[in-house]
Design an enzyme around this catalytic site. Structure first.
Site, short mmCIF file in Angstrom:
data_model
loop_
_atom_site.label_atom_id
_atom_site.label_comp_id
_atom_site.label_asym_id
_atom_site.label_seq_id
_atom_site.Cartn_x
_atom_site.Cartn_y
_atom_site.Cartn_z
CD GLU A 153 -2.85 -1.27 2.36
OE1 GLU A 153 -2.78 -0.39 3.24
OE2 GLU A 153 -3.62 -2.24 2.45
CG ASN A 194 -0.97 -6.90 -1.51
OD1 ASN A 194 -1.59 -7.43 -2.42
ND2 ASN A 194 -1.46 -6.81 -0.28
CG HIS A 230 -10.11 -5.65 0.81
ND1 HIS A 230 -10.34 -6.81 1.51
CD2 HIS A 230 -8.80 -5.34 1.00
CE1 HIS A 230 -9.22 -7.20 2.10
NE2 HIS A 230 -8.27 -6.33 1.80
CD GLU A 259 -4.81 -7.89 1.66
OE1 GLU A 259 -5.66 -7.17 2.23
OE2 GLU A 259 -3.59 -7.62 1.67
CG ASP A 261 -12.99 -8.82 1.91
OD1 ASP A 261 -13.03 -7.83 1.15
OD2 ASP A 261 -12.38 -8.79 3.00
#
Length: 638
Positions: A153, A194, A230, A259, A261
């Site tokens: 990030e 990432n 996300h 990641e 979801d």
């Protein structure tokens, strides 16, 4: 893993040997049959205490990421005082269940202890290198731990570098330094960068693309790019995900969903479940369609332990199992996307012909071989390429493949196996050995750049420009490095100008420039330029909110940038005003309280410590009446 495995960063890695899948098999069986991994993030407490959690984690997934146990706050909470109980628990569980581990994460602006954030540039760089060497080195000889999120990030939503304590202290050069330290600690691990909100093609993902391209041109060992994913059903799906994955793959890196979801606003309904399932299907299908996409990791698997409700109040139900460990429609969606629908084919393809190597250079080679045939009914799906130790290093859908990222003057021995649509693998082809050519013969540095001039000077940034260098050595001018007066690299550029960001107000900066060519030669130092940023005060702090996105019924403010004054602080408080009828529905990286129309945001446990001139960010989401276009305002910091 063998050394060649990390060098071939363009390839999609298969975590386990593929076997035929039956229609009702576990997710990991179907993923293996497609040459991909299906992973999950695990928390240590339920892993230790809940049988159902352990059984699902062991049975359904073939890759594991530690949700928190490998982060800096968990592994080195105090200087040189390491604890690996949680990390070892994850690794031991994965080893026992024939899974591989993706390490997460080494360098991040969150969940990094305060003792790191306040260090000087020299000490911070030393602490970073030592931490990476210790954590990565611990597992360097463990075949279960195969990859790492090295840097996490680093971008704001507009594509600028995040004004983290890392960037503010070390400049953007910390990214390359971290990757080089990780490679030194484990020559065989796959090293990833990432980020979130980079799933579609936008300013942030384009900044990531440009950075990865630049770093690889400088021989920084960036092997893969992680797309967190996300997602939320209240927003549209990034329909250019596959296109975006492919453009990164074309740089020669592996890509992966790290990641995943898909959160739901409000309560679950059949319609929302269906939309969520569609999003899961779309993500898996996008990865399946891109050869260099190694697989998909879901950020947890049960709603019982999801991070979403705590971070996004009023939202949840983001995962593929419910609170009671029952499978949801989203589980079925992932299963069906991975299931290729041909469970009865158990006949392997014929063995490929012996590969031949051509177009061998110092960093790559092209392999080709006589194609296999398949009579089992599911059809020939492609080929896997392995090195002499049996590690898969590339895949192809045709009977040729271009390997990139190889080391100069190095012998490689490789062989090929064909795979069909049911995941059956052929026998091994005959091996071929080839040796890459020598490194670049260019030892001539570019000419020294002209004296930089500073313009567009603000309280937090400035633009530098200079007369371009020339290169006569044959490898071509690759770009420029910008350094401060202490010799720390603070920025890079591919042109003869650069915009510096994240500077401190009312501060004098002295900088110079060096040109670099494609062989890594650096020019002499340009003459230095000194400039002073505007505004600011000797103490206190300031806050600026940026609207990331808005729609009829709400908006997201991301980031709110909190910039410290000249005195270090251990906490901060930002207040702002909501228009009448607006309400906070989610926030991150700060603790928010509301009194009437006044919102008070206080630092989280991990981002209150700010050195002189340092910055951090938080964000929030607001619901507002339909037709209302006003937004939050009046940000003040104390």
């Amino acid at each position: 893993m063998a050394a060649a495995a990390c060098a071939l960063a363009s390839a999609a890695a298969t975590v386990l040997v593929a076997t035929p899948a039956s229609a009702d098999a576990a997710l990991r069986v179907h993923a293996q049959a497609r040459g991909k991994f299906i992973g999950t993030a695990l928390a240590t407490s339920p892993l230790a205490n809940e049988t159902a959690y352990r059984n699902i984690a062991a049975g359904e997934f073939n890759q594991i990421t530690a949700e928190n146990a490998m982060k800096w706050s968990d592994t080195e909470p105090n200087d040189n005082q390491y604890t690996f109980s949680g990390a070892d628990q994850i690794v031991n569980f994965a080893t026992a269940n024939n899974q591989q581990v993706h390490g997460h994460t080494l360098v991040w602006h969150n969940q990094t202890p305060g003792w790191v954030q306040g260090l000087s540039a020299t000490n911070m760089r030393a602490a970073m290198n030592e931490h990476i060497a210790t954590v990565v080195g611990r597992y360097a000889n463990n075949p279960t731990v195969v990859s790492w999120d090295v840097v996490n990030e680093v971008f704001e939503e507009n594509g600028s570098f995040r004004s983290s304590f890392w960037y503010n202290t070390l400049g953007s050069g910390f990214i390359a330094d971290a990757f080089r330290a990780a490679r030194a600690a484990d020559p065989d691990a796959r090293l990833c960068i990432n980020d979130y909100n980079v799933e579609g093609i936008n300013a942030k993902s384009t900044a990531m693309y440009n950075l990865v391209s630049q770093l690889r041109s400088q021989n920084v060992p960036v092997d893969c790019v992680g797309f967190q994913s996300h997602l939320s059903t209240q927003y549209g799906f990034p329909n250019d995900l596959q296109q975006n994955l492919q453009r990164f793959a074309n740089l020669g890196v592996q890509v992966r969903i790290t990641e995943l979801d898909v959160r739901i606003q409000g309560s679950r309904t059949s319609a929302k479940d269906t939309q969520q399932a569609t999003y899961y299907t779309n993500v898996v299908n996008a990865c399946l369609a891109v050869t260099a996409c190694a697989g998909v990791t879901i950020w947890g698997f049960t709603d019982k332990y999801s991070w979403v409700p705590d971070t996004f109040p009023g939202e949840g139900f983001a995962l593929i199992y419910d609170n009671n460990y029952s499978q949801k429609p989203s589980y079925t969606a992932v299963h069906n996307a991975l299931d290729n629908g041909t469970p009865n084919d158990t006949t392997a393809p014929s063995t490929p012909g012996a590969p031949t190597a051509s177009s061998v250079t110092s960093s790559g080679a092209t392999l080709s071989w006589t194609a296999s045939t398949d009579t089992g009914g599911s059809g020939l799906a492609g080929y896997n390429v392995y090195n002499s130790s049996g590690t898969q290093i590339a895949t192809s859908t045709t009977n040729s493949v271009t390997l990139t990222g190889l080391s100069a003057n190095t012998a490689y021995t490789v062989y090929v196996r064909a795979r069909d649509g049911a995941g059956n693998l052929s026998g091994n082809s005959t091996s071929v050995t080839f040796t890459t050519t020598g490194g670049s013969s260019d030892t001539t540095a570019p000419t020294t750049p002209g004296t930089p001039t500073a313009s567009s000077i603000t309280s937090s940034g400035a633009t530098l420009s200079w007369t371009a260098s020339t290169d006569s050595g044959g490898s071509g001018l690759a770009g420029y490095n910008v350094y401060n007066s202490s010799g720390t690299q603070i920025a890079t550029s591919t042109t003869n100008s650069v915009a510096l960001t994240g500077l401190s107000a009312n501060t004098a900066y002295t900088v110079y420039v060096r040109a670099r060519d494609g062989a890594g030669n650096l020019s002499g130092n340009s003459t230095s330029v000194t400039f002073t940023t505007t505004g600011g005060s000797s103490g206190g702090c300031s806050a600026t909110g940026t609207i990331q996105t808005q729609w009829g019924g709400g908006y997201v403010v991301q980031p709110v940038t909190v910039t410290n004054g000249s005195s270090s602080r251990t906490s901060w408080t930002v207040t702002f005003t909501l228009p009448s009828g607006h309400s906070i529905v989610g926030s991150w990286n700060a603790v928010l309280t509301v009194s009437g129309n006044t919102v008070t945001a206080r630092n989280a446990a991990y981002n209150g410590n700010l050195g002189s001139g340092a910055s951090t960010t938080f964000g929030f989401q607001v619901a507002r009446p339909t037709g209302d276009t006003s937004t939050a305002s009046g940000y003040t910091c104390a």
